[in-house]
Design a protein around this motif. Structure first.
Motif, PDB file in Angstrom:
ATOM      1  N   GLU A 102      11.988   2.731   3.968  1.00 53.46           N
ATOM      2  CA  GLU A 102      10.591   3.150   4.110  1.00 53.46           C
ATOM      3  C   GLU A 102      10.260   4.282   3.137  1.00 53.46           C
ATOM      4  OE1 GLU A 102       7.755   5.218   7.511  1.00 53.46           O
ATOM      5  OE2 GLU A 102       9.397   3.908   8.147  1.00 53.46           O
ATOM      6  N   ALA A 103      11.185   5.230   3.004  1.00 51.49           N
ATOM      7  CA  ALA A 103      10.961   6.360   2.105  1.00 51.49           C
ATOM      8  C   ALA A 103      10.840   5.892   0.666  1.00 51.49           C
ATOM      9  CB  ALA A 103      12.105   7.363   2.249  1.00 51.49           C
ATOM     10  N   ILE A 104      11.678   4.933   0.264  1.00 55.70           N
ATOM     11  CA  ILE A 104      11.631   4.415  -1.106  1.00 55.70           C
ATOM     12  C   ILE A 104      10.331   3.660  -1.349  1.00 55.70           C
ATOM     13  CG2 ILE A 104      12.696   2.744  -2.690  1.00 55.70           C
ATOM     14  CD1 ILE A 104      15.397   3.548  -1.510  1.00 55.70           C
ATOM     15  N   ALA A 105       9.887   2.882  -0.352  1.00 58.01           N
ATOM     16  CA  ALA A 105       8.633   2.144  -0.487  1.00 58.01           C
ATOM     17  C   ALA A 105       7.460   3.101  -0.654  1.00 58.01           C
ATOM     18  CB  ALA A 105       8.425   1.251   0.728  1.00 58.01           C
ATOM     19  N   LEU A 106       7.450   4.206   0.113  1.00 61.18           N
ATOM     20  CA  LEU A 106       6.371   5.196   0.002  1.00 61.18           C
ATOM     21  C   LEU A 106       6.412   5.879  -1.367  1.00 61.18           C
ATOM     22  CD1 LEU A 106       6.541   6.794   3.564  1.00 61.18           C
ATOM     23  CD2 LEU A 106       4.665   5.425   2.632  1.00 61.18           C
ATOM     24  N   ARG A 107       7.594   6.197  -1.874  1.00 56.29           N
ATOM     25  CA  ARG A 107       7.702   6.833  -3.192  1.00 56.29           C
ATOM     26  C   ARG A 107       7.216   5.903  -4.286  1.00 56.29           C
ATOM     27  NH1 ARG A 107      10.971   7.846  -7.602  1.00 56.29           N
ATOM     28  NH2 ARG A 107      11.085  10.055  -8.197  1.00 56.29           N
ATOM     29  N   GLN A 108       7.559   4.622  -4.190  1.00 60.12           N
ATOM     30  CA  GLN A 108       7.107   3.651  -5.177  1.00 60.12           C
ATOM     31  C   GLN A 108       5.594   3.510  -5.149  1.00 60.12           C
ATOM     32  OE1 GLN A 108       9.002   2.274  -7.451  1.00 60.12           O
ATOM     33  NE2 GLN A 108       7.315   1.099  -8.375  1.00 60.12           N
ATOM     34  N   ALA A 109       5.026   3.499  -3.943  1.00 59.73           N
ATOM     35  CA  ALA A 109       3.570   3.406  -3.813  1.00 59.73           C
ATOM     36  C   ALA A 109       2.891   4.623  -4.440  1.00 59.73           C
ATOM     37  CB  ALA A 109       3.182   3.278  -2.345  1.00 59.73           C
ATOM     38  N   TYR A 110       3.498   5.793  -4.275  1.00 58.81           N
ATOM     39  CA  TYR A 110       2.930   7.010  -4.867  1.00 58.81           C
ATOM     40  C   TYR A 110       2.985   6.947  -6.394  1.00 58.81           C
ATOM     41  CZ  TYR A 110       2.592  11.840  -6.400  1.00 58.81           C
ATOM     42  OH  TYR A 110       2.239  12.987  -7.063  1.00 58.81           O
ATOM     43  N   LYS A 111       4.121   6.454  -6.954  1.00 55.64           N
ATOM     44  CA  LYS A 111       4.254   6.342  -8.403  1.00 55.64           C
ATOM     45  C   LYS A 111       3.221   5.380  -8.983  1.00 55.64           C
ATOM     46  CE  LYS A 111       8.085   6.140 -10.523  1.00 55.64           C
ATOM     47  NZ  LYS A 111       9.385   5.665 -11.026  1.00 55.64           N
ATOM     48  N   GLU A 112       2.849   4.375  -8.195  1.00 56.82           N
ATOM     49  CA  GLU A 112       1.880   3.388  -8.666  1.00 56.82           C
ATOM     50  C   GLU A 112       0.435   3.801  -8.403  1.00 56.82           C
ATOM     51  OE1 GLU A 112       3.063  -0.169  -6.711  1.00 56.82           O
ATOM     52  OE2 GLU A 112       4.870  -0.465  -7.960  1.00 56.82           O
ATOM     53  N   GLY A 113       0.253   5.029  -7.883  1.00 57.69           N
ATOM     54  CA  GLY A 113      -1.099   5.536  -7.662  1.00 57.69           C
ATOM     55  C   GLY A 113      -1.744   5.072  -6.382  1.00 57.69           C
TER      56      GLY A 113
END
Length: 214
Positions: free
Chosen positions: A194-205
């Motif tokens: 879940e943490a990785i998915a949230l970080r990826q979403a943040y990187k993608e704006g």
């Protein structure tokens, strides 16, 4: 049962009597063997030079006919390369170099050009001389830094990811993860995913920090 030969006993035959002959035979064989290798090397070079001369003097049609008559179509290329590589030498110059080395230098003549050029300075060329120059020419490849990988292989051909241990003086990551597991009843894998998915979403704006909204 073996029948003994009358008048001859084992004690009458002295094996040391044959040692000089055995040594002489070994020396003769060695001399013949090395001489044969030398002849092969010289023959290879002579043939290469002759073939290059034929290509230069004959018309293209005549040259192809020559190759056809001897069944050498396609085989001539390696020898033309040998002729081009050792054109400044005489076949006799490489009488003490084994044939495979000749092919090796010719096949990679660009890589070993410095070796070939240095050989022009030697009055005597032998296998050790060439081998030493080749070894000096080879530059050790710089070791590539090993790319970190989290992947591990399974026996069935599949794979799984394994996160390396996290060392922190504060132990904050481990403490926080353990608290989430205890309070939410989730596994460490679920929380990390879940943490990785949230970080990826943040990187993608797709996510922004709350203070950035103002």
């Amino acid at each position: 049962m073996m029948t003994p030969i009358q008048g001859v006993t084992a004690t009458q035959i002295n094996s040391h009597q044959f040692e000089p002959y055995a040594q002489e035979d070994a020396d003769t064989t060695a001399e013949f063997s090395f001489q044969t290798i030398a002849d092969v090397t010289k023959t290879i070079l002579r043939h290469a030079f002759w073939l290059a001369e034929q290509k230069h003097n004959l018309s293209l049609k005549e040259y192809k006919k020559l190759l056809l008559n001897y069944g050498w179509q396609g085989e001539e290329k390696k020898y033309l390369k040998i002729a081009a590589t050792f054109g400044k030498f005489e076949p006799q110059d490489f009488a003490h170099v084994e044939p495979r080395t000749i092919y090796q230098l010719a096949e990679r003549n660009k890589q070993y050009q410095k070796v070939i050029d240095k050989l022009l300075d030697f009055s005597v060329i032998n296998q050790e001389t060439v081998r030493t120059l080749i070894q000096k020419q080879r530059t050790p490849r710089a070791a590539r830094p090993k790319k970190p990988s989290i992947w591990r292989r399974l026996k069935n051909g599949g794979r799984y990811c394994q996160i390396p241990p996290i060392h922190e003086a504060s132990e904050q990551t481990g403490t926080t993860l353990q608290k989430m597991m205890d309070e939410e009843g989730l596994t460490a894998q679920q929380i990390v995913a879940e943490a990785i998915a949230l970080r990826q979403a943040y990187k993608e704006g797709q996510l922004v920090f709350a203070e950035q909204r103002n």
